[in-house]
Write a protein that holds these residues in place. Structure first.
Motif: not given
Length: 358
Positions: A38-42, A47-53, A60-65
Protein backbone atom coordinates in the motif's frame (compact mmCIF):
# COMPACT_ATOMS: atom_id res chain seq x y z
CA UNK A 1 -27.44 -52.46 -16.39
CA UNK A 2 -23.73 -52.98 -15.73
CA UNK A 3 -22.90 -51.22 -18.98
CA UNK A 4 -25.03 -48.21 -18.00
CA UNK A 5 -23.36 -47.95 -14.59
CA UNK A 6 -19.93 -48.23 -16.21
CA UNK A 7 -20.67 -45.39 -18.63
CA UNK A 8 -22.13 -43.23 -15.85
CA UNK A 9 -19.00 -43.73 -13.76
CA UNK A 10 -16.86 -42.90 -16.78
CA UNK A 11 -18.86 -39.70 -17.32
CA UNK A 12 -18.45 -38.64 -13.69
CA UNK A 13 -14.73 -39.43 -13.84
CA UNK A 14 -14.41 -37.30 -16.98
CA UNK A 15 -16.17 -34.35 -15.35
CA UNK A 16 -13.94 -34.60 -12.27
CA UNK A 17 -10.81 -34.66 -14.44
CA UNK A 18 -12.04 -31.66 -16.44
CA UNK A 19 -12.72 -29.78 -13.20
CA UNK A 20 -9.18 -30.31 -11.91
CA UNK A 21 -7.55 -29.62 -15.29
CA UNK A 22 -9.54 -26.41 -15.83
CA UNK A 23 -8.06 -25.09 -12.57
CA UNK A 24 -4.47 -26.01 -13.41
CA UNK A 25 -3.60 -22.37 -14.15
CA UNK A 26 -4.01 -21.67 -10.44
CA UNK A 27 -0.86 -23.70 -9.84
CA UNK A 28 1.24 -21.02 -11.58
CA UNK A 29 1.92 -18.04 -9.33
CA UNK A 30 3.46 -14.70 -10.27
CA UNK A 31 2.43 -12.78 -7.11
CA UNK A 32 2.68 -13.35 -3.38
CA UNK A 33 -0.60 -15.02 -2.35
CA UNK A 34 -0.43 -13.58 1.18
CA UNK A 35 1.02 -10.07 0.80
CA UNK A 36 -0.09 -6.66 -0.47
CA UNK A 37 1.70 -3.31 -0.85
CA UNK A 38 0.00 0.00 0.00
CA UNK A 39 1.06 3.58 -0.71
CA UNK A 40 -0.26 5.92 1.98
CA UNK A 41 -1.13 9.58 2.17
CA UNK A 42 0.20 11.90 4.94
CA UNK A 43 -3.01 11.75 6.99
CA UNK A 44 -2.85 8.05 7.88
CA UNK A 45 -0.44 5.31 8.91
CA UNK A 46 0.06 1.70 8.01
CA UNK A 47 -1.03 0.70 11.52
CA UNK A 48 -4.41 2.41 11.00
CA UNK A 49 -4.77 0.67 7.66
CA UNK A 50 -3.94 -2.70 9.20
CA UNK A 51 -6.55 -2.10 11.93
CA UNK A 52 -9.19 -1.62 9.21
CA UNK A 53 -8.20 -4.87 7.48
CA UNK A 54 -9.00 -7.77 9.86
CA UNK A 55 -6.50 -10.61 9.48
CA UNK A 56 -3.73 -8.39 8.15
CA UNK A 57 -0.32 -7.85 9.79
CA UNK A 58 2.45 -5.31 9.17
CA UNK A 59 5.55 -6.78 7.53
CA UNK A 60 7.46 -3.64 6.57
CA UNK A 61 6.04 -0.23 7.43
CA UNK A 62 8.55 1.67 5.25
CA UNK A 63 7.73 -0.35 2.14
CA UNK A 64 4.04 -0.52 3.02
CA UNK A 65 3.97 -4.33 3.07
CA UNK A 66 1.07 -6.10 4.77
CA UNK A 67 0.60 -9.78 5.40
CA UNK A 68 -2.93 -11.08 4.65
CA UNK A 69 -4.57 -14.51 4.95
CA UNK A 70 -3.15 -16.99 2.45
CA UNK A 71 -4.72 -16.86 -0.99
CA UNK A 72 -6.69 -13.65 -0.33
CA UNK A 73 -4.27 -11.04 -1.67
CA UNK A 74 -6.60 -9.91 -4.46
CA UNK A 75 -9.58 -9.72 -2.09
CA UNK A 76 -7.58 -7.50 0.26
CA UNK A 77 -6.42 -5.37 -2.66
CA UNK A 78 -10.09 -4.71 -3.47
CA UNK A 79 -10.91 -3.96 0.17
CA UNK A 80 -7.94 -1.60 0.58
CA UNK A 81 -8.88 0.39 -2.51
CA UNK A 82 -11.99 1.65 -0.68
CA UNK A 83 -10.14 2.85 2.44
CA UNK A 84 -9.57 6.58 2.77
CA UNK A 85 -5.93 7.62 2.84
CA UNK A 86 -4.59 4.95 0.51
CA UNK A 87 -3.20 6.31 -2.73
CA UNK A 88 -2.41 2.98 -4.33
CA UNK A 89 -2.61 -0.69 -3.44
CA UNK A 90 -1.27 -3.68 -5.35
CA UNK A 91 -0.27 -7.30 -5.03
CA UNK A 92 3.41 -8.06 -4.46
CA UNK A 93 5.04 -9.65 -7.53
CA UNK A 94 7.40 -12.58 -7.20
CA UNK A 95 10.92 -12.42 -8.58
CA UNK A 96 9.96 -15.16 -11.02
CA UNK A 97 6.82 -17.26 -11.55
CA UNK A 98 6.63 -20.46 -9.55
CA UNK A 99 4.51 -23.62 -9.49
CA UNK A 100 2.59 -23.76 -6.22
CA UNK A 101 0.50 -26.86 -5.58
CA UNK A 102 -0.45 -25.35 -2.23
CA UNK A 103 -2.19 -22.44 -3.94
CA UNK A 104 -3.75 -24.83 -6.46
CA UNK A 105 -5.19 -26.95 -3.61
CA UNK A 106 -6.39 -23.81 -1.85
CA UNK A 107 -8.17 -22.56 -4.99
CA UNK A 108 -9.81 -25.92 -5.73
CA UNK A 109 -10.96 -26.30 -2.12
CA UNK A 110 -12.50 -22.82 -2.09
CA UNK A 111 -14.24 -23.47 -5.40
CA UNK A 112 -15.73 -26.78 -4.22
CA UNK A 113 -16.97 -25.09 -1.04
CA UNK A 114 -18.54 -22.39 -3.18
CA UNK A 115 -20.33 -25.03 -5.28
CA UNK A 116 -21.88 -26.51 -2.16
CA UNK A 117 -23.14 -23.05 -1.18
CA UNK A 118 -24.60 -22.37 -4.62
CA UNK A 119 -21.77 -20.10 -5.80
CA UNK A 120 -20.69 -21.30 -9.25
CA UNK A 121 -18.55 -18.29 -9.96
CA UNK A 122 -18.81 -14.87 -11.52
CA UNK A 123 -17.02 -13.04 -14.29
CA UNK A 124 -16.72 -9.47 -15.44
CA UNK A 125 -18.65 -8.49 -18.55
CA UNK A 126 -16.30 -7.43 -21.37
CA UNK A 127 -18.77 -4.65 -22.24
CA UNK A 128 -19.49 -2.79 -18.99
CA UNK A 129 -17.12 -4.62 -16.54
CA UNK A 130 -20.02 -5.50 -14.22
CA UNK A 131 -19.99 -8.83 -12.39
CA UNK A 132 -22.26 -11.48 -13.88
CA UNK A 133 -23.24 -14.84 -12.39
CA UNK A 134 -22.15 -17.80 -14.53
CA UNK A 135 -25.33 -19.76 -13.85
CA UNK A 136 -27.47 -16.80 -14.86
CA UNK A 137 -25.59 -16.28 -18.14
CA UNK A 138 -24.95 -19.97 -18.97
CA UNK A 139 -28.33 -20.63 -20.71
CA UNK A 140 -27.80 -17.60 -22.97
CA UNK A 141 -24.26 -18.69 -23.87
CA UNK A 142 -25.41 -22.27 -24.50
CA UNK A 143 -28.28 -21.12 -26.73
CA UNK A 144 -25.97 -18.78 -28.65
CA UNK A 145 -23.44 -21.59 -29.23
CA UNK A 146 -26.04 -24.19 -30.23
CA UNK A 147 -27.57 -21.73 -32.73
CA UNK A 148 -24.74 -22.44 -35.16
CA UNK A 149 -23.14 -25.56 -33.61
CA UNK A 150 -26.05 -27.96 -34.14
CA UNK A 151 -26.88 -26.79 -37.72
CA UNK A 152 -23.16 -26.80 -38.57
CA UNK A 153 -22.65 -30.33 -37.27
CA UNK A 154 -25.74 -31.61 -39.11
CA UNK A 155 -24.53 -29.93 -42.29
CA UNK A 156 -21.11 -31.56 -41.84
CA UNK A 157 -22.70 -35.01 -41.59
CA UNK A 158 -25.02 -34.56 -44.57
CA UNK A 159 -22.38 -32.85 -46.73
CA UNK A 160 -19.64 -35.40 -46.05
CA UNK A 161 -21.88 -38.44 -46.67
CA UNK A 162 -23.27 -36.90 -49.86
CA UNK A 163 -19.78 -36.02 -51.15
CA UNK A 164 -18.50 -39.51 -50.37
CA UNK A 165 -21.40 -41.05 -52.30
CA UNK A 166 -20.90 -38.74 -55.29
CA UNK A 167 -17.17 -39.45 -55.27
CA UNK A 168 -17.94 -43.17 -55.42
CA UNK A 169 -20.32 -42.70 -58.36
CA UNK A 170 -18.10 -40.48 -60.52
CA UNK A 171 -14.39 -41.24 -60.55
CA UNK A 172 -13.22 -37.82 -61.80
CA UNK A 173 -15.26 -36.04 -59.16
CA UNK A 174 -13.79 -38.42 -56.60
CA UNK A 175 -10.26 -37.40 -57.57
CA UNK A 176 -11.14 -33.72 -57.12
CA UNK A 177 -12.88 -34.28 -53.77
CA UNK A 178 -10.05 -36.46 -52.48
CA UNK A 179 -7.54 -33.75 -53.37
CA UNK A 180 -9.68 -31.10 -51.64
CA UNK A 181 -9.95 -33.32 -48.57
CA UNK A 182 -6.17 -33.82 -48.45
CA UNK A 183 -5.68 -30.04 -48.68
CA UNK A 184 -8.19 -29.22 -45.94
CA UNK A 185 -6.70 -31.82 -43.59
CA UNK A 186 -3.45 -29.84 -43.52
CA UNK A 187 -5.04 -26.43 -42.90
CA UNK A 188 -5.21 -25.16 -39.28
CA UNK A 189 -8.66 -24.20 -38.03
CA UNK A 190 -7.79 -20.56 -37.41
CA UNK A 191 -6.37 -20.21 -40.94
CA UNK A 192 -9.64 -21.40 -42.45
CA UNK A 193 -11.65 -19.02 -40.27
CA UNK A 194 -9.40 -16.09 -41.18
CA UNK A 195 -9.84 -16.93 -44.87
CA UNK A 196 -13.63 -16.87 -44.45
CA UNK A 197 -13.41 -13.54 -42.62
CA UNK A 198 -11.18 -12.04 -45.31
CA UNK A 199 -13.60 -13.28 -47.96
CA UNK A 200 -16.46 -11.52 -46.16
CA UNK A 201 -14.44 -8.29 -45.94
CA UNK A 202 -13.51 -8.30 -49.63
CA UNK A 203 -17.09 -9.07 -50.67
CA UNK A 204 -18.29 -6.15 -48.54
CA UNK A 205 -15.73 -3.83 -50.16
CA UNK A 206 -16.58 -5.09 -53.63
CA UNK A 207 -20.33 -4.61 -53.23
CA UNK A 208 -19.96 -1.35 -51.33
CA UNK A 209 -22.32 -2.26 -48.49
CA UNK A 210 -22.52 -4.49 -45.43
CA UNK A 211 -22.87 -8.18 -46.27
CA UNK A 212 -21.74 -10.40 -43.41
CA UNK A 213 -21.32 -9.86 -39.66
CA UNK A 214 -17.70 -10.68 -38.82
CA UNK A 215 -17.56 -10.07 -35.04
CA UNK A 216 -20.17 -9.93 -32.30
CA UNK A 217 -21.62 -6.46 -31.82
CA UNK A 218 -23.86 -6.23 -28.75
CA UNK A 219 -26.54 -8.89 -29.09
CA UNK A 220 -25.86 -9.41 -32.80
CA UNK A 221 -23.89 -12.62 -33.23
CA UNK A 222 -22.09 -13.80 -36.39
CA UNK A 223 -23.67 -16.96 -37.78
CA UNK A 224 -22.16 -17.80 -41.14
CA UNK A 225 -18.47 -17.84 -40.12
CA UNK A 226 -18.81 -20.26 -37.15
CA UNK A 227 -21.41 -22.25 -39.09
CA UNK A 228 -19.10 -22.76 -42.07
CA UNK A 229 -16.17 -23.55 -39.79
CA UNK A 230 -18.12 -26.19 -37.88
CA UNK A 231 -19.55 -27.62 -41.11
CA UNK A 232 -16.28 -27.83 -43.05
CA UNK A 233 -13.70 -29.04 -40.54
CA UNK A 234 -15.53 -32.14 -39.17
CA UNK A 235 -16.82 -32.98 -42.66
CA UNK A 236 -13.22 -33.56 -43.79
CA UNK A 237 -12.83 -36.34 -41.20
CA UNK A 238 -16.25 -37.85 -41.88
CA UNK A 239 -15.68 -37.75 -45.64
CA UNK A 240 -12.40 -39.67 -45.35
CA UNK A 241 -13.97 -42.40 -43.24
CA UNK A 242 -17.06 -42.72 -45.42
CA UNK A 243 -15.00 -42.75 -48.62
CA UNK A 244 -13.00 -45.75 -47.40
CA UNK A 245 -16.09 -47.51 -46.01
CA UNK A 246 -18.07 -47.12 -49.26
CA UNK A 247 -15.11 -48.29 -51.34
CA UNK A 248 -14.84 -51.36 -49.11
CA UNK A 249 -18.51 -52.20 -49.50
CA UNK A 250 -18.48 -51.72 -53.27
CA UNK A 251 -15.98 -54.55 -53.49
CA UNK A 252 -18.20 -57.02 -51.65
CA UNK A 253 -19.91 -59.95 -53.38
CA UNK A 254 -23.44 -58.72 -52.65
CA UNK A 255 -22.77 -55.57 -54.68
CA UNK A 256 -21.65 -57.63 -57.67
CA UNK A 257 -24.74 -59.83 -57.30
CA UNK A 258 -27.06 -56.83 -57.08
CA UNK A 259 -25.55 -55.26 -60.20
CA UNK A 260 -25.85 -58.60 -62.03
CA UNK A 261 -29.58 -58.54 -61.27
CA UNK A 262 -29.89 -55.22 -63.12
CA UNK A 263 -29.50 -52.62 -60.34
CA UNK A 264 -27.45 -49.56 -61.23
CA UNK A 265 -24.44 -48.48 -59.16
CA UNK A 266 -26.44 -45.61 -57.70
CA UNK A 267 -29.32 -47.89 -56.69
CA UNK A 268 -26.95 -50.35 -55.03
CA UNK A 269 -25.23 -47.49 -53.24
CA UNK A 270 -28.47 -46.09 -51.81
CA UNK A 271 -30.33 -49.36 -51.17
CA UNK A 272 -27.54 -51.52 -49.74
CA UNK A 273 -24.17 -49.83 -49.28
CA UNK A 274 -25.42 -46.78 -47.40
CA UNK A 275 -27.14 -48.99 -44.85
CA UNK A 276 -24.06 -51.15 -44.39
CA UNK A 277 -21.72 -48.22 -43.73
CA UNK A 278 -23.97 -46.80 -41.01
CA UNK A 279 -21.72 -48.33 -38.34
CA UNK A 280 -18.69 -46.56 -39.81
CA UNK A 281 -20.57 -43.26 -39.76
CA UNK A 282 -21.72 -43.64 -36.16
CA UNK A 283 -18.21 -44.68 -35.13
CA UNK A 284 -16.58 -41.53 -36.53
CA UNK A 285 -19.26 -39.09 -35.32
CA UNK A 286 -17.94 -38.82 -31.72
CA UNK A 287 -14.51 -37.75 -33.03
CA UNK A 288 -16.14 -35.41 -35.55
CA UNK A 289 -18.21 -33.84 -32.76
CA UNK A 290 -15.07 -33.22 -30.71
CA UNK A 291 -13.48 -31.56 -33.75
CA UNK A 292 -16.63 -29.47 -34.21
CA UNK A 293 -16.46 -28.28 -30.59
CA UNK A 294 -12.79 -27.35 -30.95
CA UNK A 295 -13.55 -25.51 -34.21
CA UNK A 296 -16.44 -23.74 -32.55
CA UNK A 297 -14.19 -22.50 -29.74
CA UNK A 298 -11.64 -21.14 -32.25
CA UNK A 299 -14.37 -19.50 -34.34
CA UNK A 300 -15.94 -17.84 -31.30
CA UNK A 301 -12.56 -16.58 -30.12
CA UNK A 302 -11.64 -15.07 -33.50
CA UNK A 303 -15.10 -13.58 -34.04
CA UNK A 304 -15.35 -12.29 -30.47
CA UNK A 305 -18.53 -14.28 -29.82
CA UNK A 306 -19.62 -14.53 -26.19
CA UNK A 307 -20.42 -18.26 -26.27
CA UNK A 308 -19.10 -21.28 -24.39
CA UNK A 309 -15.96 -21.53 -26.51
CA UNK A 310 -15.43 -17.78 -26.63
CA UNK A 311 -15.64 -17.57 -22.85
CA UNK A 312 -12.86 -20.13 -22.41
CA UNK A 313 -10.46 -18.73 -24.99
CA UNK A 314 -10.94 -15.00 -24.40
CA UNK A 315 -8.93 -13.53 -21.46
CA UNK A 316 -11.46 -10.69 -21.15
CA UNK A 317 -14.16 -13.16 -20.16
CA UNK A 318 -12.24 -15.32 -17.70
CA UNK A 319 -12.29 -15.41 -13.92
CA UNK A 320 -10.90 -17.65 -11.24
CA UNK A 321 -14.04 -19.53 -10.26
CA UNK A 322 -16.18 -19.66 -13.38
CA UNK A 323 -13.84 -21.32 -15.89
CA UNK A 324 -14.36 -24.90 -14.67
CA UNK A 325 -18.17 -24.52 -14.86
CA UNK A 326 -17.97 -23.51 -18.53
CA UNK A 327 -15.50 -26.32 -19.31
CA UNK A 328 -17.75 -28.90 -17.67
CA UNK A 329 -20.74 -27.49 -19.57
CA UNK A 330 -18.89 -28.11 -22.84
CA UNK A 331 -18.07 -31.65 -21.71
CA UNK A 332 -21.73 -32.28 -20.87
CA UNK A 333 -22.69 -31.02 -24.33
CA UNK A 334 -20.21 -33.43 -25.94
CA UNK A 335 -21.41 -36.30 -23.73
CA UNK A 336 -25.02 -35.60 -24.75
CA UNK A 337 -24.08 -36.01 -28.43
CA UNK A 338 -22.13 -39.18 -27.66
CA UNK A 339 -25.21 -40.57 -25.91
CA UNK A 340 -27.32 -39.77 -28.96
CA UNK A 341 -24.83 -41.60 -31.20
CA UNK A 342 -24.89 -44.64 -28.90
CA UNK A 343 -28.69 -44.75 -29.05
CA UNK A 344 -28.63 -44.38 -32.84
CA UNK A 345 -26.13 -47.20 -33.13
CA UNK A 346 -28.36 -49.43 -31.04
CA UNK A 347 -31.41 -48.44 -33.07
CA UNK A 348 -30.17 -48.43 -36.66
CA UNK A 349 -27.16 -50.75 -36.87
CA UNK A 350 -28.91 -54.03 -37.61
CA UNK A 351 -27.07 -57.35 -37.73
CA UNK A 352 -28.01 -59.09 -40.96
CA UNK A 353 -26.15 -61.08 -43.52
CA UNK A 354 -25.38 -57.93 -45.46
CA UNK A 355 -24.40 -55.69 -42.60
CA UNK A 356 -20.80 -55.61 -41.46
CA UNK A 357 -20.66 -57.32 -38.08
CA UNK A 358 -19.24 -55.54 -35.08
Amino acid sequence: MKSTIRWLLLGVFTLVCIFFLSNIRNAFLSIQPDQIRVTLGPDTSIQKISDQLPGSRILNDKMGLLSVPYGESWEYVSKSATIKGIYRVSAVPLERPIISWRYYSYSVKNQIQGFFHGDFGKFRSPYNRSEISVIGELPTMLLRTCTYFIPGLLMAIVLSVLMAMLASLWRRLGVVLDAAQALLVGLPDFFLIVLIQLGAIYVTKLLGHYVLLIVQVGDKTPFLIPFLTIALIPSVTIYGTMRVAIARELGQDYVITAQAKGLTRGEVLISHVLRNVMLDLLSILPKATTLALASMAVAEAICGIFGLGGFITSPAMQSVTSMSVICMSLVLLAMAFHLIYALLRKRFVVRTGEVVSR
